[in-house]
Scaffold this active site. Structure first.
Site, PDB file in Angstrom:
ATOM      1  N   ASP A 343      13.195  36.596  44.796  1.00 45.58           N
ATOM      2  CA  ASP A 343      13.685  35.707  43.748  1.00 45.58           C
ATOM      3  C   ASP A 343      12.933  36.033  42.462  1.00 45.58           C
ATOM      4  O   ASP A 343      11.888  36.691  42.490  1.00 45.58           O
ATOM      5  CB  ASP A 343      13.477  34.238  44.140  1.00 45.58           C
ATOM      6  CG  ASP A 343      14.426  33.300  43.391  1.00 45.58           C
ATOM      7  OD1 ASP A 343      15.408  32.851  44.011  1.00 45.58           O
ATOM      8  OD2 ASP A 343      14.192  33.037  42.198  1.00 45.58           O
ATOM      9  N   GLU A 402      26.195  30.549  42.374  1.00 39.66           N
ATOM     10  CA  GLU A 402      27.635  30.829  42.528  1.00 39.66           C
ATOM     11  C   GLU A 402      28.284  30.990  41.157  1.00 39.66           C
ATOM     12  O   GLU A 402      29.036  30.121  40.691  1.00 39.66           O
ATOM     13  CB  GLU A 402      28.283  29.690  43.346  1.00 39.66           C
ATOM     14  CG  GLU A 402      29.716  29.927  43.766  1.00 39.66           C
ATOM     15  CD  GLU A 402      29.890  30.889  44.931  1.00 39.66           C
ATOM     16  OE1 GLU A 402      31.028  31.051  45.382  1.00 39.66           O
ATOM     17  OE2 GLU A 402      28.906  31.503  45.385  1.00 39.66           O
ATOM     18  N   HIS A 450      29.733  35.011  54.137  1.00 42.03           N
ATOM     19  CA  HIS A 450      29.708  33.602  53.738  1.00 42.03           C
ATOM     20  C   HIS A 450      29.081  32.745  54.829  1.00 42.03           C
ATOM     21  O   HIS A 450      29.683  32.508  55.872  1.00 42.03           O
ATOM     22  CB  HIS A 450      31.141  33.136  53.431  1.00 42.03           C
ATOM     23  CG  HIS A 450      31.232  31.690  53.068  1.00 42.03           C
ATOM     24  ND1 HIS A 450      32.379  30.941  53.255  1.00 42.03           N
ATOM     25  CD2 HIS A 450      30.326  30.827  52.535  1.00 42.03           C
ATOM     26  CE1 HIS A 450      32.162  29.699  52.853  1.00 42.03           C
ATOM     27  NE2 HIS A 450      30.928  29.604  52.416  1.00 42.03           N
ATOM     28  N   ASN A 500      37.546  27.854  53.097  1.00 41.03           N
ATOM     29  CA  ASN A 500      37.737  27.019  51.901  1.00 41.03           C
ATOM     30  C   ASN A 500      39.196  27.002  51.450  1.00 41.03           C
ATOM     31  O   ASN A 500      39.670  26.006  50.903  1.00 41.03           O
ATOM     32  CB  ASN A 500      36.826  27.488  50.767  1.00 41.03           C
ATOM     33  CG  ASN A 500      35.426  26.933  50.914  1.00 41.03           C
ATOM     34  OD1 ASN A 500      35.233  25.840  51.430  1.00 41.03           O
ATOM     35  ND2 ASN A 500      34.431  27.693  50.485  1.00 41.03           N
TER      36      ASN A 500
END
Length: 716
Positions: A343, A402, A450, A500
């Site tokens: 990160d 996202e 995902h 989704n």
């Protein structure tokens, strides 16, 4: 050799002890029709030998017997009651023949002895397990009860209360727990198993152990005082119903069968079991739960096959820490694949490591792990603020915010640092894989991966194939997901992918009801209590987050404007615009507080109703059938579209995606099993009643054709 078939061999050992070895072709032993017939013939051969003094059952595999052959069930259960009764009676006649042999018998149990395997060992006089054994009767998980005498023999071996716990939960039991309740007589090291079983038989032959008294106890009624029996079974019914509920009849049926059979001898008790078994085998619930088991095997079989094409993943990396990155890192490291967690911010790395440590600490607290194992897993997670440690990773999972531009930038960056053959996957829930692939120099090594939140709990991973993704890339990511303990399904790229894409039409149906004055709490109650979802749509949106739902809904509207485009504000917009984001900020459709255990507690919030009333007017009541129809029809039709368009490869994979990814009620089996149970023609007629509500309610031409031909999605 006394007897030999492809599945069973019987030989005579010293001291006139016969050894019957289950050793079918393939990796495991099952009680399919062939094995049952072989066991019957083997027992006849044994009975003809006048010199045999005892019999030991063993396995030539790493495991004893995994149960009946479930692949035979759906075809068998579709037969007439008389055919099914004949099958059950024939199988039980074989087990009775084993139990009635004129000398002591023992089972040497290693690995799994489940279902019919457990029922076989119960038919012997003695049971010795090694430390690898797992014993149990999982039939209620398939919507049925044990059918080879399990409900009759187990209560007489370990007592009614213990037996009911085993049967109604369907859990595998560890050998030490089985020993504690008397289901096995000893637990030994694997290398000592057969010798220990033979020694026990020698002691029985020498009359040091009373095998006949044990056998008589299994033939006789249960020795329970009448009042104690009544209290025991009444308590069991209450406890079982509280867990199983009205949608899963098998656990309650098991209690009833054990209760009715308690006062009977073996023959009459078995008849009670037979009748209950046949009744349950004919239910839609059994068909659905057996279907899920078979679908799970199909999906896992595909993943295993993919492993042959896959690159060996020895190390991994996740880009983006926080809760999601920490969850992915934990899952990878805990299943043995070291992972770098990268990160740009130290606080995010701290949060990610904290998430992994929290999950591991919980396992230690529950006795499922040790501090030493926890330390080993944490050592498998390497935090990093730059790309240097990422360069050796075989698979890199991008899990940053996202946002298409941010993801594209990170993907382009990481490609410069990793090896030429490293595979890169994006953990995205909505962004097109084909779009993200444009930022890559080698799009063939890229696909979607995902994960569902929370990563450690949700079994599904969607592996998304882009138009340039190579077969090796897809196979490697599928294999890595399997190695992480997940169930992967491969889907093709489209807005929302599969899960989704079919979820948001369901939310659209919910929004439509609210726009006409529906009560979200009443809708949740119907969808949870009657349809069987773990959460109703309002509660689910609160858990997902109304900001996430709002964003994903916009993506779906852009991707499918004809069906999912919006003409004005809906309930999701109302909540989002009023900064009611759900559990994450304590207010969404419901208000949330923290209970004494630190868990979110849901309460009805008058403010939500005021906001919805201002937007949509006075409340209106809808009956349960209309609520179910208006929420489920859009999801069902969209799922069918995904199959027709090749987004998902088969009804089985679609149904597993729904059950594992969304919590679709298992007793309904998934959308395609639900359609087949309802009848495609009946569904089309129902959808046509609501076709005026828009494109989401309009069935496809292929569905109409299937309905007209009285067809189904699964072949029985």
């Amino acid at each position: 050799m006394i007897y030999q078939s492809p599945t069973i061999q019987v030989e005579l050992l010293e001291d006139n002890i016969a050894k019957l070895c289950f050793n079918a072709p393939g990796s495991v032993n099952k009680f399919d029709r062939e094995t049952l017939a072989s066991l019957d013939a083997a027992l006849d051969s044994i009975k003809q030998q006048s010199n045999i003094q005892a019999l030991v059952l063993t396995s030539g595999k790493d495991t004893f017997i995994v149960g009946a052959d479930i692949t035979e069930f759906l075809g068998l259960f579709a037969q007439d009651d008389a055919v099914l009764l004949s099958w059950v009676e024939q199988a039980n006649a074989v087990f009775n023949k084993l139990e009635d042999l004129p000398f002591p018998t023992a089972s040497a149990i290693k690995g799994f002895a489940l279902g019919g395997g457990c029922e076989a060992i119960l038919a012997t006089d003695f049971r010795i397990a090694d430390t690898t054994a797992k014993i149990g009767l999982p039939e209620t998980k398939l919507g049925i009860i044990p059918g080879f005498g399990g409900t009759v023999r187990l209560p007489r071996v370990i007592g009614a209360d213990n037996a009911l716990e085993w049967i109604t939960t369907g859990k595998d039991q560890r050998p030490e727990d089985a020993l504690k309740v008397g289901a096995v007589d000893a637990v030994v090291a694997p290398e000592a198993l057969e010798a220990a079983a033979i020694q026990m038989l020698k002691d029985a032959v020498a009359e040091k152990l009373d095998w006949q008294a044990r056998r008589q106890r299994k033939m006789s009624p249960l020795t329970l005082p009448k009042l104690e029996a009544m209290m025991s079974f009444t308590t069991a019914k209450g406890m079982v119903f509280a867990v199983a509920g009205k949608h899963y009849p098998a656990p309650m049926a098991a209690v009833s069968v054990v209760e009715q059979a308690a006062t009977k001898g073996r023959s009459d008790a078995l008849q009670i079991e037979h009748q209950a078994f046949i009744k349950l085998a004919k239910t839609d619930v059994a068909k659905a739960l057996i279907g899920i088991f078979l679908n799970d095997q199909l999906v896992k079989g595909k993943a295993k096959k993919a492993g042959k094409l896959a690159k060996d993943v020895k190390s991994a990396a996740v880009l983006g820490a926080g809760i999601m990155g920490g969850g992915i890192a934990y899952q990878s490291a805990s299943k043995g694949t070291p992972i770098v967690m990268k990160d740009i911010a130290q606080p995010a790395l701290d949060l990610g490591l904290g998430e992994a440590a929290k999950l591991l600490s919980a396992q230690v607290a529950r006795g499922r792990s040790t501090p030493e194992k926890m330390a080993k897993v944490l050592n498998n997670i390497t935090p990093a603020l730059d790309y240097a440690p990422v360069k050796h990773a075989d698979v890199v999972v991008e899990a940053v915010v996202e946002h298409p531009k941010v993801k594209a930038q990170v993907l382009a960056e990481v490609e410069q640092y990793v090896s030429e053959d490293a595979i890169i996957a994006s953990n995205t829930s909505t962004i097109s894989i084909n779009l993200l692939a444009k930022s890559m120099k080698k799009p063939e090594r890229f696909c979607g991966m995902h994960f569902f939140n929370p990563v450690h709990k949700m079994p599904l991973v969607e592996v998304i194939r882009g138009e340039h993704s190579s077969e090796e890339t897809i196979a490697s990511v599928v294999a890595y997901a399997s190695k992480m303990g997940k169930t992967p399904i491969v889907v093709n790229d489209c807005p929302g992918f599969f899960v989704n894409r079919v979820l948001f039409p369901y939310f659209a149906g919910f929004n439509g009801l609210l726009a006409e004055g529906g009560d979200f709490a009443a809708i949740d109650k119907v969808m949870e209590k009657q349809f069987g979802w773990p959460m109703g749509p309002a509660y689910l949106l609160d858990v997902v987050g109304l900001d996430t739902g709002h964003h994903a809904q916009a993506v779906m509207a852009e991707g499918f404007p004809d069906r999912m485009g919006k003409s004005g504000n809906d309930a999701i917009d109302v909540m989002f615009e009023n900064k009611r984001l759900g559990q994450k900020n304590g207010k969404g459709f419901y208000a949330y507080s923290v209970d004494s255990r630190g868990k979110p507690k849901k309460d009805v919030d008058p403010t939500s109703y005021e906001l919805l009333k201002a937007a949509f007017g006075e409340q209106k009541a809808f009956d349960a059938d209309e609520i179910i129809a208006r929420t489920m029809i859009p999801m069902i039709i969209e799922t069918v579209r995904c199959l027709e368009e090749g987004i998902v490869a088969s009804p089985a994979e679609a149904d597993m995606g729904l059950v594992y990814g969304l919590g679709f009620p298992p007793f309904r089996g998934g959308v395609f099993r639900y359609l087949d149970t309802m009848g495609v023609a009946n569904f089309v007629a129902l959808a046509d009643k609501y076709a005026h509500l828009g494109g989401l309610y309009q069935v496809t031409d292929a569905m109409r054709t299937l309905a007209a031909n009285n067809g189904s999605y699964y072949q029985a």
